[in-house]
Design a protein around this motif. Structure first.
Motif, PDB file in Angstrom:
ATOM      1  N   HIS A 259       0.832  -1.201   0.000  1.00  0.00           N
ATOM      2  CA  HIS A 259       0.000   0.000   0.000  1.00  0.00           C
ATOM      3  C   HIS A 259       0.864   1.247   0.000  1.00  0.00           C
ATOM      4  O   HIS A 259       1.903   1.295   0.620  1.00  0.00           O
ATOM      5  N   ARG A 260       0.397   2.243  -0.684  1.00  0.00           N
ATOM      6  CA  ARG A 260       1.021   3.561  -0.539  1.00  0.00           C
ATOM      7  C   ARG A 260       0.430   4.208   0.694  1.00  0.00           C
ATOM      8  O   ARG A 260      -0.668   3.880   1.115  1.00  0.00           O
ATOM      9  N   ALA A 261       1.144   5.150   1.278  1.00  0.00           N
ATOM     10  CA  ALA A 261       0.718   5.769   2.537  1.00  0.00           C
ATOM     11  C   ALA A 261      -0.677   6.375   2.443  1.00  0.00           C
ATOM     12  O   ALA A 261      -1.481   6.227   3.355  1.00  0.00           O
ATOM     13  N   HIS A 262      -1.010   7.048   1.336  1.00  0.00           N
ATOM     14  CA  HIS A 262      -2.331   7.685   1.255  1.00  0.00           C
ATOM     15  C   HIS A 262      -3.450   6.669   1.131  1.00  0.00           C
ATOM     16  O   HIS A 262      -4.579   6.943   1.492  1.00  0.00           O
ATOM     17  N   ASP A 263      -3.161   5.465   0.643  1.00  0.00           N
ATOM     18  CA  ASP A 263      -4.185   4.429   0.544  1.00  0.00           C
ATOM     19  C   ASP A 263      -4.684   3.992   1.919  1.00  0.00           C
ATOM     20  O   ASP A 263      -5.839   3.626   2.073  1.00  0.00           O
ATOM     21  N   VAL A 264      -3.805   4.038   2.915  1.00  0.00           N
ATOM     22  CA  VAL A 264      -4.192   3.633   4.257  1.00  0.00           C
ATOM     23  C   VAL A 264      -5.305   4.531   4.782  1.00  0.00           C
ATOM     24  O   VAL A 264      -6.232   4.081   5.443  1.00  0.00           O
ATOM     25  N   TYR A 265      -5.248   5.818   4.464  1.00  0.00           N
ATOM     26  CA  TYR A 265      -6.280   6.733   4.940  1.00  0.00           C
ATOM     27  C   TYR A 265      -7.627   6.462   4.278  1.00  0.00           C
ATOM     28  O   TYR A 265      -8.666   6.764   4.853  1.00  0.00           O
ATOM     29  N   LEU A 266      -7.623   5.873   3.121  1.00  0.00           N
ATOM     30  CA  LEU A 266      -8.876   5.552   2.442  1.00  0.00           C
ATOM     31  C   LEU A 266      -9.580   4.366   3.076  1.00  0.00           C
ATOM     32  O   LEU A 266     -10.781   4.204   2.898  1.00  0.00           O
ATOM     33  N   ILE A 267      -8.850   3.539   3.800  1.00  0.00           N
ATOM     34  CA  ILE A 267      -9.443   2.363   4.430  1.00  0.00           C
ATOM     35  C   ILE A 267      -9.386   2.440   5.950  1.00  0.00           C
ATOM     36  O   ILE A 267      -9.571   1.449   6.629  1.00  0.00           O
ATOM     37  N   SER A 268      -9.113   3.620   6.498  1.00  0.00           N
ATOM     38  CA  SER A 268      -8.971   3.780   7.942  1.00  0.00           C
ATOM     39  C   SER A 268     -10.148   4.531   8.539  1.00  0.00           C
ATOM     40  O   SER A 268     -10.783   5.346   7.887  1.00  0.00           O
ATOM     41  N   VAL A 269     -10.391   4.233   9.798  1.00  0.00           N
ATOM     42  CA  VAL A 269     -11.319   4.990  10.620  1.00  0.00           C
ATOM     43  C   VAL A 269     -10.455   5.697  11.653  1.00  0.00           C
ATOM     44  O   VAL A 269      -9.573   5.088  12.258  1.00  0.00           O
ATOM     45  N   ILE A 270     -10.694   6.978  11.855  1.00  0.00           N
ATOM     46  CA  ILE A 270      -9.946   7.741  12.842  1.00  0.00           C
ATOM     47  C   ILE A 270     -10.837   7.915  14.072  1.00  0.00           C
ATOM     48  O   ILE A 270     -11.929   8.477  13.984  1.00  0.00           O
TER      49      ILE A 270
END
Length: 83
Positions: free
Chosen positions: A10-21
């Motif tokens: 994964h690229r770093a920005h992809d993680v934010y697309l599948i993350s809940v904060i």
């Protein structure tokens, strides 16, 4: 457990697309239903050991956010299966 960095695929920005904060800024990587379930189970265990009411309230708020993500993932699976 909830703090995970981007995997090698994964690229770093992809993680934010599948993350809940969470409400305190805790990132929960939630690419699938089983990952969400693992986070929820972990939070339930934390509630058992929490000492302050505000901590318990924040943990429940994170569970609510994760349950919303879980419903979205299930809906997405249903739509994909129907196609």
């Amino acid at each position: 457990m909830p703090k995970r960095s981007a995997g090698s695929g994964h690229r770093a920005h992809d993680v934010y697309l599948i993350s809940v904060i969470g409400v305190r800024g805790t990132p929960y990587a939630c690419p699938d239903v089983s990952a969400v379930d693992n986070h929820i189970a972990w939070l339930y265990r934390r509630i058992d050991g929490a000492e302050s009411a505000s901590s318990i309230q924040d943990l429940w708020a994170d569970i609510d956010l994760l349950l919303e993500r879980r419903m979205f993932l299930q809906l997405d699976l249903q739509i994909t299966d129907a196609a």
